[in-house]
Design a protein around this motif. Structure first.
Motif, PDB file in Angstrom:
ATOM      1  N   ASP A  62       0.820  -1.034  -0.008  1.00  0.00           N
ATOM      2  CA  ASP A  62       0.050  -0.023   0.021  1.00  0.00           C
ATOM      3  C   ASP A  62       0.996   1.231  -0.103  1.00  0.00           C
ATOM      4  O   ASP A  62       1.586   1.505   0.986  1.00  0.00           O
ATOM      5  CB  ASP A  62      -0.953   0.094   1.419  1.00  0.00           C
ATOM      6  N   GLY A  64      -0.131   4.187  -1.612  1.00  0.00           N
ATOM      7  CA  GLY A  64      -1.137   5.341  -1.846  1.00  0.00           C
ATOM      8  C   GLY A  64      -1.349   5.007  -3.424  1.00  0.00           C
ATOM      9  O   GLY A  64      -1.391   4.056  -4.041  1.00  0.00           O
ATOM     10  N   GLN A  65      -1.404   6.320  -4.136  1.00  0.00           N
ATOM     11  CA  GLN A  65      -1.793   6.110  -5.565  1.00  0.00           C
ATOM     12  C   GLN A  65      -0.576   6.014  -6.175  1.00  0.00           C
ATOM     13  O   GLN A  65       0.216   6.895  -6.815  1.00  0.00           O
ATOM     14  CB  GLN A  65      -2.254   7.623  -5.874  1.00  0.00           C
ATOM     15  N   CYS A 262      -3.960   1.370  -5.569  1.00  0.00           N
ATOM     16  CA  CYS A 262      -4.518   2.885  -5.878  1.00  0.00           C
ATOM     17  C   CYS A 262      -4.635   3.655  -4.398  1.00  0.00           C
ATOM     18  O   CYS A 262      -4.500   2.732  -3.185  1.00  0.00           O
ATOM     19  CB  CYS A 262      -5.872   2.925  -6.638  1.00  0.00           C
ATOM     20  N   GLY A 263      -4.788   4.994  -4.328  1.00  0.00           N
ATOM     21  CA  GLY A 263      -4.897   5.671  -3.324  1.00  0.00           C
ATOM     22  C   GLY A 263      -6.264   5.900  -2.932  1.00  0.00           C
ATOM     23  O   GLY A 263      -7.195   5.826  -3.512  1.00  0.00           O
ATOM     24  N   LEU A 264      -6.518   6.077  -1.426  1.00  0.00           N
ATOM     25  CA  LEU A 264      -7.923   6.265  -1.076  1.00  0.00           C
ATOM     26  C   LEU A 264      -8.398   7.578  -1.365  1.00  0.00           C
ATOM     27  O   LEU A 264      -7.687   8.634  -1.402  1.00  0.00           O
ATOM     28  CB  LEU A 264      -7.759   6.302   0.675  1.00  0.00           C
ATOM     29  N   ASN A 266      -8.860   8.788  -4.504  1.00  0.00           N
ATOM     30  CA  ASN A 266      -7.672   9.232  -5.423  1.00  0.00           C
ATOM     31  C   ASN A 266      -8.744  10.182  -6.428  1.00  0.00           C
ATOM     32  O   ASN A 266      -9.871   9.829  -6.825  1.00  0.00           O
ATOM     33  CB  ASN A 266      -7.172   8.337  -6.192  1.00  0.00           C
ATOM     34  N   ASP A 290      -6.350   0.707  -1.582  1.00  0.00           N
ATOM     35  CA  ASP A 290      -7.150   1.892  -0.817  1.00  0.00           C
ATOM     36  C   ASP A 290      -8.097   1.416   0.329  1.00  0.00           C
ATOM     37  O   ASP A 290      -8.132   2.038   1.199  1.00  0.00           O
ATOM     38  CB  ASP A 290      -7.698   2.789  -1.889  1.00  0.00           C
ATOM     39  N   THR A 291      -8.658   0.275   0.194  1.00  0.00           N
ATOM     40  CA  THR A 291      -9.609   0.054   1.007  1.00  0.00           C
ATOM     41  C   THR A 291      -9.088  -1.460   1.771  1.00  0.00           C
ATOM     42  O   THR A 291      -9.355  -1.567   3.067  1.00  0.00           O
ATOM     43  CB  THR A 291     -10.978  -0.456   0.583  1.00  0.00           C
TER      44      THR A 291
END
Length: 315
Positions: A62, A64-65, A262-264, A266, A290-291
């Motif tokens: 993880d 982020g984006q 992917c980011g939360l 985003n 992201d989740t």
């Protein structure tokens, strides 16, 4: 009479097709359940295999984006060879280095930079500064961004072998075989997403298809060049964007699991709802960093066990 006969044949054909589809879905679910399992921690993951089994670990970190994937391959000395594929955006530097330390990375045997976008390689200079890197796999592209200049400066101080791969090249680490599937020869070199290095990782009966940011053009190129690209786990191209993961392509790969890095919240809306929709339609389990947080897979080459940081899919 002819019309009635045709109508009857059509009804019979439709009925047969319906039952064939249902049978396929049932078999797919049975096979998936018989070889895969969700667990809640790393110790529980190890307990699913015979004592002393050589386990491949694939960790979608993880960051982020962005993208960063760590593969730990058991070696003959009881340790691991480490393969790092991409390393995330600069804001994720501390998260990346923390994760590498958590997985006891000391030497990076292979560092793959799929393509020179900052969300995939902004931390490359830090990786070279913090770790001994044996080999770097990258494309020979001219890039003027500052993060790339930092990488080039760090590379001059690192005694690492730099390899520009060709389609079909294979790299073996223990029982793991990495095969270069892309980019295709006809890709526009200025389209950095489609210039992504695409890798297939095979470990006995289990396989992972790692797409970088390759988009639909690259996917259809893969479909044209390779008859068999089925994989158990598909790392979605371009973070699950609708410009990647064409339904025809995903259907041909037919994975049990897909991963979107992917980011939360985003700004791009990754993974896009179109992709999520047909993954659901195809009954492919989607993990998203992201989740779910980090997403890890463990395999002895037969059974496949998954673990997520937030245990969202293991419940």
């Amino acid at each position: 009479m002819a019309k009635r006969k045709n109508k009857g044949n059509s009804l019979i054909t439709s009925t047969i097709m319906f039952f064939l589809v249902m049978a396929f879905l049932l078999v797919k679910e049975f096979v998936t359940d018989s070889v895969s399992l969700g667990v809640t921690n790393r110790a529980e993951a190890a307990q699913q295999f015979e004592e002393g089994a050589s386990l491949l670990e694939v960790h979608f970190l993880d960051v982020g984006q962005g993208d960063a994937t760590l593969i730990a391959v058991p070696d003959e000395n009881g340790g691991s060879d480490f393969i790092l594929i991409d390393c995330g955006e600069s804001f994720a530097k501390s998260d990346l280095l923390y994760a590498l330390d958590e997985y006891n990375v000391d030497v990076i045997d292979l560092f793959v930079i799929t393509h020179p976008h900052s969300d995939h390689m902004a931390n490359a200079s830090s990786v070279l500064e913090e770790y001994d890197v044996e080999k770097i796999l990258m494309n020979d592209l001219e890039v003027s961004h500052s993060f790339y200049k930092n990488f080039e400066s760090a590379l001059k101080l690192e005694d690492a072998e730099v390899v520009y791969p060709a389609i079909g090249d294979k790299y073996a680490y223990g029982d793991l075989v990495l095969t270069v599937l892309g980019p295709g020869k006809d890709m526009d070199t200025e389209d950095l997403n489609n210039m992504s290095i695409v890798l297939r990782a095979d470990y006995n009966k289990r396989s992972f298809l790692l797409m970088g940011d390759a988009e639909a053009e690259s996917e259809y190129d893969l479909m044209d060049r390779f008859m068999q690209i089925k994989a158990d786990v598909l790392k979605l191209g371009h973070h699950g964007s609708s410009t990647s993961s064409a339904e025809d392509f995903v259907d041909l790969v037919m994975p049990m699991y897909a991963v979107a890095s992917c980011g939360l919240d985003n700004e791009y809306g990754h993974p896009h709802r179109e992709v999520v929709s047909y993954l659901n339609k195809l009954r492919i389990t989607l993990f998203r960093t992201d989740t779910d947080g980090y997403v890890s897979f463990y395999t002895d080459g037969n059974k496949l066990v998954y673990l997520t940081e937030n245990n969202t899919a293991a419940k």
